[in-house]
Design a protein around this motif. Sequence first.
Motif, PDB file in Angstrom:
ATOM      1  N   ILE A   1       0.836  -1.200   0.000  1.00 45.63           N
ATOM      2  CA  ILE A   1       0.000   0.000   0.000  1.00 45.63           C
ATOM      3  C   ILE A   1       0.875   1.255   0.000  1.00 45.63           C
ATOM      4  CG2 ILE A   1      -1.954  -1.137   1.097  1.00 45.63           C
ATOM      5  CD1 ILE A   1      -1.085   0.030   3.759  1.00 45.63           C
ATOM      6  N   GLU A   2       0.262   2.380  -0.295  1.00 41.63           N
ATOM      7  CA  GLU A   2       0.979   3.659  -0.335  1.00 41.63           C
ATOM      8  C   GLU A   2       1.375   4.085   1.080  1.00 41.63           C
ATOM      9  OE1 GLU A   2       1.890   5.393  -3.023  1.00 41.63           O
ATOM     10  OE2 GLU A   2       1.024   3.845  -4.300  1.00 41.63           O
TER      11      GLU A   2
ATOM     12  N   SER B   1      10.005   9.039   1.353  1.00 39.47           N
ATOM     13  CA  SER B   1       9.023   9.725   2.196  1.00 39.47           C
ATOM     14  C   SER B   1       9.245   9.328   3.655  1.00 39.47           C
ATOM     15  CB  SER B   1       7.605   9.373   1.758  1.00 39.47           C
ATOM     16  OG  SER B   1       7.385   7.989   1.907  1.00 39.47           O
ATOM     17  N   ILE B   2       9.035  10.297   4.542  1.00 40.99           N
ATOM     18  CA  ILE B   2       9.243  10.039   5.968  1.00 40.99           C
ATOM     19  C   ILE B   2       8.127  10.695   6.773  1.00 40.99           C
ATOM     20  CG2 ILE B   2      10.861  11.971   6.143  1.00 40.99           C
ATOM     21  CD1 ILE B   2      12.252  10.347   8.402  1.00 40.99           C
ATOM     22  N   TYR B   3       7.623   9.948   7.736  1.00 40.35           N
ATOM     23  CA  TYR B   3       6.597  10.412   8.672  1.00 40.35           C
ATOM     24  C   TYR B   3       7.203  10.327  10.068  1.00 40.35           C
ATOM     25  CZ  TYR B   3       3.273   9.630   4.876  1.00 40.35           C
ATOM     26  OH  TYR B   3       2.606   9.670   3.683  1.00 40.35           O
TER      27      TYR B   3
ATOM     28  N   VAL C   1      12.150  -5.231   1.903  1.00 40.81           N
ATOM     29  CA  VAL C   1      11.365  -4.494   2.890  1.00 40.81           C
ATOM     30  C   VAL C   1      10.818  -3.219   2.254  1.00 40.81           C
ATOM     31  CG1 VAL C   1      11.474  -3.268   5.086  1.00 40.81           C
ATOM     32  CG2 VAL C   1      12.720  -5.414   4.800  1.00 40.81           C
ATOM     33  N   ASN C   2       9.520  -2.980   2.397  1.00 39.53           N
ATOM     34  CA  ASN C   2       8.894  -1.787   1.824  1.00 39.53           C
ATOM     35  C   ASN C   2       9.025  -0.562   2.719  1.00 39.53           C
ATOM     36  OD1 ASN C   2       6.963  -4.297   1.017  1.00 39.53           O
ATOM     37  ND2 ASN C   2       7.355  -2.939  -0.704  1.00 39.53           N
ATOM     38  N   TYR C   3       8.817  -0.745   4.019  1.00 41.75           N
ATOM     39  CA  TYR C   3       8.844   0.381   4.960  1.00 41.75           C
ATOM     40  C   TYR C   3       9.597  -0.013   6.224  1.00 41.75           C
ATOM     41  CZ  TYR C   3       5.176   2.192   1.961  1.00 41.75           C
ATOM     42  OH  TYR C   3       4.470   2.627   0.882  1.00 41.75           O
TER      43      TYR C   3
END
Length: 161
Positions: free
Chosen positions: A26-27, A60-62, A113-115
């Motif tokens: 997923i996004e 991208s980073i949260y 690994v995606n995230y």
Amino acid sequence: MAVHKLILDDVFEESVCTLIAIHCTIEDYRLAYLLNQNLGINLVRNKKDLDYDNGKSTYSIYNWEDKKQLLTWNLVSNICKTNDVMTTSSGLLFETTHSITKTFNLIPELKSVNYLLKIDDELHITKEKYIINTIIRIPQIATAYTIDISQLKSKENLIFS
């Protein structure tokens, strides 16, 4: 003249954190929303993405700062795909263009690994298991597990500040 040798092994302590690998398709914004809902956290996207190699790859980073427990949570994408357009000329009248997709990884050792979810504190084993079990229960996530940061060659890429 005497030679003085300073040994600084004990002076600099490695940062202590927990790193969780997340496999899903997923996004990033959807994953951050699902983690917020299920873990009771408040991940917010940074205004600037992580930039490596002068814009060659961005991730991208949260992040979220838990003021109660003095923890910082970071969710970062591990995969960056870029499209390069190459124009080739055979010396004739027409040129041909080809689109090439290149894939870059924040942590090259973890290509699948995606995230990555990084928590800036070494969690107690029961809390770590609770977080992983909660993440695995999310239907859109294939699997999640902890990673030993000391085994990574490119752990300097996990310094986000």
